[in-house]
Design a protein around this motif. Sequence first.
Motif, PDB file in Angstrom:
ATOM      1  N   ALA A  51      -1.106  13.689  -1.388  1.00 34.88           N
ATOM      2  CA  ALA A  51      -0.622  12.710  -1.838  1.00 34.88           C
ATOM      3  C   ALA A  51      -0.332  12.674  -3.739  1.00 34.88           C
ATOM      4  CB  ALA A  51      -1.605  11.389  -1.920  1.00 34.88           C
ATOM      5  N   LEU A  52       0.950  13.055  -3.849  1.00 30.72           N
ATOM      6  CA  LEU A  52       1.252  13.122  -5.287  1.00 30.72           C
ATOM      7  C   LEU A  52       2.337  12.426  -5.374  1.00 30.72           C
ATOM      8  CD1 LEU A  52       1.322  16.969  -5.399  1.00 30.72           C
ATOM      9  CD2 LEU A  52      -0.355  15.538  -6.261  1.00 30.72           C
ATOM     10  N   PHE A  53       2.533  11.539  -6.651  1.00 29.19           N
ATOM     11  CA  PHE A  53       3.370  10.499  -7.149  1.00 29.19           C
ATOM     12  C   PHE A  53       4.287  10.624  -8.206  1.00 29.19           C
ATOM     13  CE2 PHE A  53       0.243   8.705  -4.071  1.00 29.19           C
ATOM     14  CZ  PHE A  53       0.653   8.044  -3.187  1.00 29.19           C
ATOM     15  N   ASP A  54       5.436  10.051  -8.177  1.00 23.45           N
ATOM     16  CA  ASP A  54       6.179  10.132  -9.478  1.00 23.45           C
ATOM     17  C   ASP A  54       6.304   8.484  -9.866  1.00 23.45           C
ATOM     18  OD1 ASP A  54       8.251  10.001 -11.299  1.00 23.45           O
ATOM     19  OD2 ASP A  54       9.700  11.075 -10.129  1.00 23.45           O
ATOM     20  N   ASN A  55       5.651   8.486 -11.025  1.00 25.66           N
ATOM     21  CA  ASN A  55       5.534   7.020 -11.365  1.00 25.66           C
ATOM     22  C   ASN A  55       6.672   6.757 -12.570  1.00 25.66           C
ATOM     23  OD1 ASN A  55       2.921   5.697 -10.406  1.00 25.66           O
ATOM     24  ND2 ASN A  55       2.295   7.839 -11.116  1.00 25.66           N
ATOM     25  N   ALA A  56       7.793   7.503 -12.358  1.00 26.31           N
ATOM     26  CA  ALA A  56       8.906   7.278 -13.385  1.00 26.31           C
ATOM     27  C   ALA A  56       9.633   5.786 -13.351  1.00 26.31           C
ATOM     28  CB  ALA A  56       9.853   8.123 -13.381  1.00 26.31           C
ATOM     29  N   LYS A  57       9.526   5.306 -12.174  1.00 27.85           N
ATOM     30  CA  LYS A  57      10.194   3.818 -11.706  1.00 27.85           C
ATOM     31  C   LYS A  57       9.457   2.928 -12.466  1.00 27.85           C
ATOM     32  CE  LYS A  57      12.238   0.825  -8.458  1.00 27.85           C
ATOM     33  NZ  LYS A  57      12.425   0.711  -7.027  1.00 27.85           N
ATOM     34  N   VAL A  58       8.171   2.853 -12.313  1.00 24.99           N
ATOM     35  CA  VAL A  58       7.381   1.625 -12.810  1.00 24.99           C
ATOM     36  C   VAL A  58       7.328   1.909 -14.353  1.00 24.99           C
ATOM     37  CG1 VAL A  58       4.973   2.785 -12.539  1.00 24.99           C
ATOM     38  CG2 VAL A  58       5.455   0.186 -12.468  1.00 24.99           C
ATOM     39  N   VAL A  81       7.524   4.656   6.798  1.00 19.57           N
ATOM     40  CA  VAL A  81       7.498   4.820   7.985  1.00 19.57           C
ATOM     41  C   VAL A  81       6.124   5.615   8.463  1.00 19.57           C
ATOM     42  CG1 VAL A  81       8.142   6.094  10.151  1.00 19.57           C
ATOM     43  CG2 VAL A  81       9.957   5.313   8.255  1.00 19.57           C
ATOM     44  N   ASN A  82       5.084   4.923   8.864  1.00 23.68           N
ATOM     45  CA  ASN A  82       3.676   5.568   9.169  1.00 23.68           C
ATOM     46  C   ASN A  82       3.481   4.960  10.725  1.00 23.68           C
ATOM     47  OD1 ASN A  82       0.855   5.871   9.535  1.00 23.68           O
ATOM     48  ND2 ASN A  82       0.762   5.741   7.306  1.00 23.68           N
ATOM     49  N   PRO A  83       3.704   5.993  11.674  1.00 24.92           N
ATOM     50  CA  PRO A  83       3.424   5.697  13.030  1.00 24.92           C
ATOM     51  C   PRO A  83       1.907   5.918  13.440  1.00 24.92           C
ATOM     52  CG  PRO A  83       4.290   7.926  13.079  1.00 24.92           C
ATOM     53  CD  PRO A  83       4.276   7.351  11.469  1.00 24.92           C
ATOM     54  N   ALA A 113       5.223  13.506   4.162  1.00 22.14           N
ATOM     55  CA  ALA A 113       6.515  13.234   3.456  1.00 22.14           C
ATOM     56  C   ALA A 113       7.335  14.396   3.347  1.00 22.14           C
ATOM     57  CB  ALA A 113       5.906  12.820   1.895  1.00 22.14           C
ATOM     58  N   ARG A 114       8.631  14.090   3.303  1.00 20.12           N
ATOM     59  CA  ARG A 114       9.658  15.253   3.423  1.00 20.12           C
ATOM     60  C   ARG A 114       9.480  16.002   2.244  1.00 20.12           C
ATOM     61  NH1 ARG A 114      14.620  11.839   5.442  1.00 20.12           N
ATOM     62  NH2 ARG A 114      13.036  10.918   6.307  1.00 20.12           N
ATOM     63  N   HIS A 115       9.266  15.616   1.131  1.00 21.64           N
ATOM     64  CA  HIS A 115       9.086  16.202  -0.146  1.00 21.64           C
ATOM     65  C   HIS A 115       7.805  15.839  -0.694  1.00 21.64           C
ATOM     66  CE1 HIS A 115       9.810  16.962  -4.267  1.00 21.64           C
ATOM     67  NE2 HIS A 115      10.807  17.636  -3.867  1.00 21.64           N
ATOM     68  N   SER A 173       0.668  -1.238  -0.059  1.00 20.19           N
ATOM     69  CA  SER A 173      -0.039   0.012  -0.068  1.00 20.19           C
ATOM     70  C   SER A 173       0.816   1.238   0.006  1.00 20.19           C
ATOM     71  CB  SER A 173      -0.713  -0.038   1.335  1.00 20.19           C
ATOM     72  OG  SER A 173      -1.404   1.343   1.188  1.00 20.19           O
ATOM     73  N   ALA A 174       0.434   2.215  -1.002  1.00 22.69           N
ATOM     74  CA  ALA A 174       1.294   3.337  -0.602  1.00 22.69           C
ATOM     75  C   ALA A 174       1.036   4.258   0.675  1.00 22.69           C
ATOM     76  CB  ALA A 174       0.571   4.583  -1.743  1.00 22.69           C
ATOM     77  N   SER A 175       0.103   3.773   1.415  1.00 20.63           N
ATOM     78  CA  SER A 175       0.184   4.465   2.717  1.00 20.63           C
ATOM     79  C   SER A 175       1.126   3.932   3.790  1.00 20.63           C
ATOM     80  CB  SER A 175      -1.348   3.930   3.592  1.00 20.63           C
ATOM     81  OG  SER A 175      -1.147   2.709   4.052  1.00 20.63           O
ATOM     82  N   VAL A 176       1.951   3.274   3.168  1.00 18.52           N
ATOM     83  CA  VAL A 176       3.379   2.870   4.102  1.00 18.52           C
ATOM     84  C   VAL A 176       4.229   3.907   4.027  1.00 18.52           C
ATOM     85  CG1 VAL A 176       3.209   0.712   3.647  1.00 18.52           C
ATOM     86  CG2 VAL A 176       4.727   1.903   2.128  1.00 18.52           C
ATOM     87  N   TYR A 177       4.242   4.995   2.953  1.00 14.58           N
ATOM     88  CA  TYR A 177       5.216   6.218   2.845  1.00 14.58           C
ATOM     89  C   TYR A 177       5.009   7.120   4.102  1.00 14.58           C
ATOM     90  CZ  TYR A 177       6.205   4.751  -1.770  1.00 14.58           C
ATOM     91  OH  TYR A 177       6.440   4.173  -3.017  1.00 14.58           O
ATOM     92  N   GLU A 178       6.235   7.734   4.734  1.00 12.05           N
ATOM     93  CA  GLU A 178       6.040   8.443   5.732  1.00 12.05           C
ATOM     94  C   GLU A 178       5.265   9.709   5.490  1.00 12.05           C
ATOM     95  OE1 GLU A 178       9.949  10.495   6.146  1.00 12.05           O
ATOM     96  OE2 GLU A 178       9.624  11.374   4.214  1.00 12.05           O
TER      97      GLU A 178
END
Length: 327
Positions: free
Chosen positions: A266-273, A118-120, A106-108, A98-103
């Motif tokens: 929630a804005l995502f960079d999909n370059a990797k996939v 990191v999701n506390p 997010a720092r950026h 899940s993308a909810s795992v991201y901190e």
Amino acid sequence: MASVLFIGGTGQISLPCVERAVAAGHAVSVFNRGRREAALPAGVTGIVGDMADAEAYRKLGDRRFDVVCQFMVFTPEQMAQDIATFSGKTGQYVFISSASVYEKPARHYVITERTPTVNPYWPYSQAKIACESMLKAATNLDWTIVRPSHTVRTGLPTMVGEGDVIPRRMLAGKPVIVAGDGTTPWTLTRSEDFAVPFVNLFGKSAALGEDFHITSDRAYTWDAIYGAIARGVGTSARIVHVPTDTLVRYKPDWIGPLIGDKSWAALFDNAKVKRVAGDFTCSEDLDEVLAEPIRLLKLRLSQPSADTSELDGLIDRIASEQSALGR
């Protein structure tokens, strides 16, 4: 052509992925408990079983599928079972995280796969993070991690899982609640659009030992999302904006879905996939994105609703007390 096993296979995200895998020419099998509303595509082999039946489930690995797509692992205990079942017995194990795992936050403002996981705030996300860590430490199992964000097909995109309570309130002329000021950008992705790059990861050596999120490149404000839901059912939205900190004081278990997820951009960079699965596009028209959820919603609205009086009463109370401020 690969032999592909879907564990799950009839859910909000997985069914379009099954359909896409069949269309791509793969030999597809689906393992679940056999309780389904939607029909599987022709040619799919159904395997009825339960992950809780450890002895029977262990035999699934002996069939040696080229690709195993795991949509139903949510706990470290389930992941341990899968590692034992499929290690050395599949060419590619694809874990749907899940993308909810991201901190959070997010720092950026743009999230990439380098964003820390990191999701506390949300136990659901913490369990997915733990599953990812276990998988990465596994030996003799070639894995790929895929992180969907908010992906829609059957359910409506609401802030804390209110589901059909929101459009029913809209139709009744009642206020609905949006956390914050309603301008936070939130990415929505149709399941059918997600399925294209997902299936294109099958059998790719560059996908092994890697994690990817798959999302649309477009985000929408929460006010726009609720406005589109209202428009879809032929009414308007009476939105009451409430600070997130205030909402979780009313209902502490909203901390996870709000502070642990939807109150942040929630804005995502999909370059990797895209480098591995190939370029893809997703619908960016909000009415089109919500067309299938709205169609299915209208079918449900024709049926008697479940008892939602407790949640309705809480929303009424919050909206009334928030609206009274400053009077």
